[in-house]
Design a protein around this motif. Structure first.
Motif, PDB file in Angstrom:
ATOM      1  N   MET A  74       4.834  11.556 -11.531  1.00 17.82           N
ATOM      2  CA  MET A  74       4.107  11.347 -10.289  1.00 17.82           C
ATOM      3  C   MET A  74       4.495  12.429  -9.296  1.00 17.82           C
ATOM      4  O   MET A  74       5.659  12.801  -9.273  1.00 17.82           O
ATOM      5  N   PRO A  75       3.554  12.904  -8.495  1.00 21.15           N
ATOM      6  CA  PRO A  75       2.142  12.549  -8.587  1.00 21.15           C
ATOM      7  C   PRO A  75       1.457  13.324  -9.714  1.00 21.15           C
ATOM      8  O   PRO A  75       1.797  14.465  -9.992  1.00 21.15           O
ATOM      9  N   THR A  76       0.504  12.662 -10.345  1.00 22.67           N
ATOM     10  CA  THR A  76      -0.423  13.328 -11.251  1.00 22.67           C
ATOM     11  C   THR A  76      -1.796  13.144 -10.647  1.00 22.67           C
ATOM     12  O   THR A  76      -2.185  12.033 -10.292  1.00 22.67           O
ATOM     13  N   LEU A  77      -2.516  14.233 -10.511  1.00 24.74           N
ATOM     14  CA  LEU A  77      -3.869  14.211  -9.960  1.00 24.74           C
ATOM     15  C   LEU A  77      -4.836  14.540 -11.077  1.00 24.74           C
ATOM     16  O   LEU A  77      -4.677  15.561 -11.752  1.00 24.74           O
ATOM     17  N   PRO A  89       8.966  10.697  -3.610  1.00 26.80           N
ATOM     18  CA  PRO A  89       8.897  11.596  -2.450  1.00 26.80           C
ATOM     19  C   PRO A  89       7.791  12.665  -2.558  1.00 26.80           C
ATOM     20  O   PRO A  89       7.089  12.906  -1.578  1.00 26.80           O
ATOM     21  N   PRO A  90       7.590  13.319  -3.714  1.00 29.86           N
ATOM     22  CA  PRO A  90       6.501  14.299  -3.786  1.00 29.86           C
ATOM     23  C   PRO A  90       5.124  13.663  -3.553  1.00 29.86           C
ATOM     24  O   PRO A  90       4.216  14.316  -3.040  1.00 29.86           O
ATOM     25  N   CYS A  91       4.994  12.388  -3.902  1.00 30.46           N
ATOM     26  CA  CYS A  91       3.721  11.686  -3.654  1.00 30.46           C
ATOM     27  C   CYS A  91       3.461  11.591  -2.152  1.00 30.46           C
ATOM     28  O   CYS A  91       2.330  11.777  -1.698  1.00 30.46           O
ATOM     29  N   ARG A  92       4.506  11.310  -1.401  1.00 30.81           N
ATOM     30  CA  ARG A  92       4.359  11.243   0.056  1.00 30.81           C
ATOM     31  C   ARG A  92       4.050  12.621   0.636  1.00 30.81           C
ATOM     32  O   ARG A  92       3.310  12.746   1.607  1.00 30.81           O
ATOM     33  N   MET A  93       4.591  13.673   0.013  1.00 31.12           N
ATOM     34  CA  MET A  93       4.328  15.032   0.480  1.00 31.12           C
ATOM     35  C   MET A  93       2.868  15.430   0.263  1.00 31.12           C
ATOM     36  O   MET A  93       2.285  16.128   1.089  1.00 31.12           O
ATOM     37  N   VAL A  94       2.287  15.009  -0.825  1.00 32.52           N
ATOM     38  CA  VAL A  94       0.916  15.416  -1.150  1.00 32.52           C
ATOM     39  C   VAL A  94      -0.123  14.525  -0.457  1.00 32.52           C
ATOM     40  O   VAL A  94      -1.284  14.904  -0.346  1.00 32.52           O
ATOM     41  N   ALA A  95       0.285  13.384   0.059  1.00 32.63           N
ATOM     42  CA  ALA A  95      -0.655  12.441   0.676  1.00 32.63           C
ATOM     43  C   ALA A  95      -1.502  13.064   1.783  1.00 32.63           C
ATOM     44  O   ALA A  95      -2.729  12.913   1.783  1.00 32.63           O
ATOM     45  N   MET A 101       0.847  -1.175   0.000  1.00 32.08           N
ATOM     46  CA  MET A 101       0.000   0.000   0.000  1.00 32.08           C
ATOM     47  C   MET A 101       0.891   1.236   0.000  1.00 32.08           C
ATOM     48  O   MET A 101       1.840   1.336   0.747  1.00 32.08           O
ATOM     49  N   THR A 102       0.569   2.205  -0.838  1.00 29.05           N
ATOM     50  CA  THR A 102       1.372   3.412  -0.921  1.00 29.05           C
ATOM     51  C   THR A 102       1.094   4.326   0.255  1.00 29.05           C
ATOM     52  O   THR A 102       0.121   4.165   0.970  1.00 29.05           O
ATOM     53  N   ALA A 103       1.917   5.326   0.417  1.00 31.23           N
ATOM     54  CA  ALA A 103       1.707   6.297   1.490  1.00 31.23           C
ATOM     55  C   ALA A 103       0.364   6.983   1.326  1.00 31.23           C
ATOM     56  O   ALA A 103      -0.370   7.190   2.276  1.00 31.23           O
ATOM     57  N   THR A 104       0.017   7.339   0.109  1.00 36.08           N
ATOM     58  CA  THR A 104      -1.274   7.976  -0.138  1.00 36.08           C
ATOM     59  C   THR A 104      -2.404   7.012   0.155  1.00 36.08           C
ATOM     60  O   THR A 104      -3.398   7.383   0.753  1.00 36.08           O
TER      61      THR A 104
END
Length: 113
Positions: free
Chosen positions: A79-82, A37-43, A1-4
């Motif tokens: 990533m991340p792309t929303l 890392p940016p994905c973890r920041m936006v989570a 499972m990802t951080a998000t």
């Protein structure tokens, strides 16, 4: 499972159509990866958005490494792309981690439908 995904429902190539494309409410999809890392920041930002708008918006994550078909289908390269889906179609997208206010503005989440 990802951080998000720790805070958001995770969708897969197999569940994407049901969870996103056939949803009765708009869906914000976080295309993410464990190594990002940016994905973890936006989570935590996405978790707040999901909580604040739980009655009007579904927020989900999709791990691009485990779900390459959906990533390829929507041409997601960074990533991340929303991507905000409305009525089964991509309506808006944002690439990269952004502060909450900027994400809400860029995705038009406060605009009337």
């Amino acid at each position: 499972m990802t951080a998000t995904a720790a805070h958001l429902r995770e969708v897969t190539d197999e569940t994407f159509a049901e969870e996103v494309l056939r949803s009765d409410v708009p869906v914000l999809v976080d295309f993410t990866a464990d190594w990002c890392p940016p994905c973890r920041m936006v989570a935590p930002v996405l978790a707040r958005i999901a909580e604040q708008r739980r009655d009007t918006l579904k927020v989900v994550s999709l791990d691009v490494d485990r779900n390459p078909r959906t990533q390829a289908a929507y041409g997601v390269l960074s990533m991340p792309t929303l991507v905000l889906f409305r009525d089964g179609e991509p309506a808006r997208s944002v690439v990269g981690a952004q502060p909450e206010r900027r994400l809400v503005e860029q995705l038009g989440l406060d605009e009337p439908r």
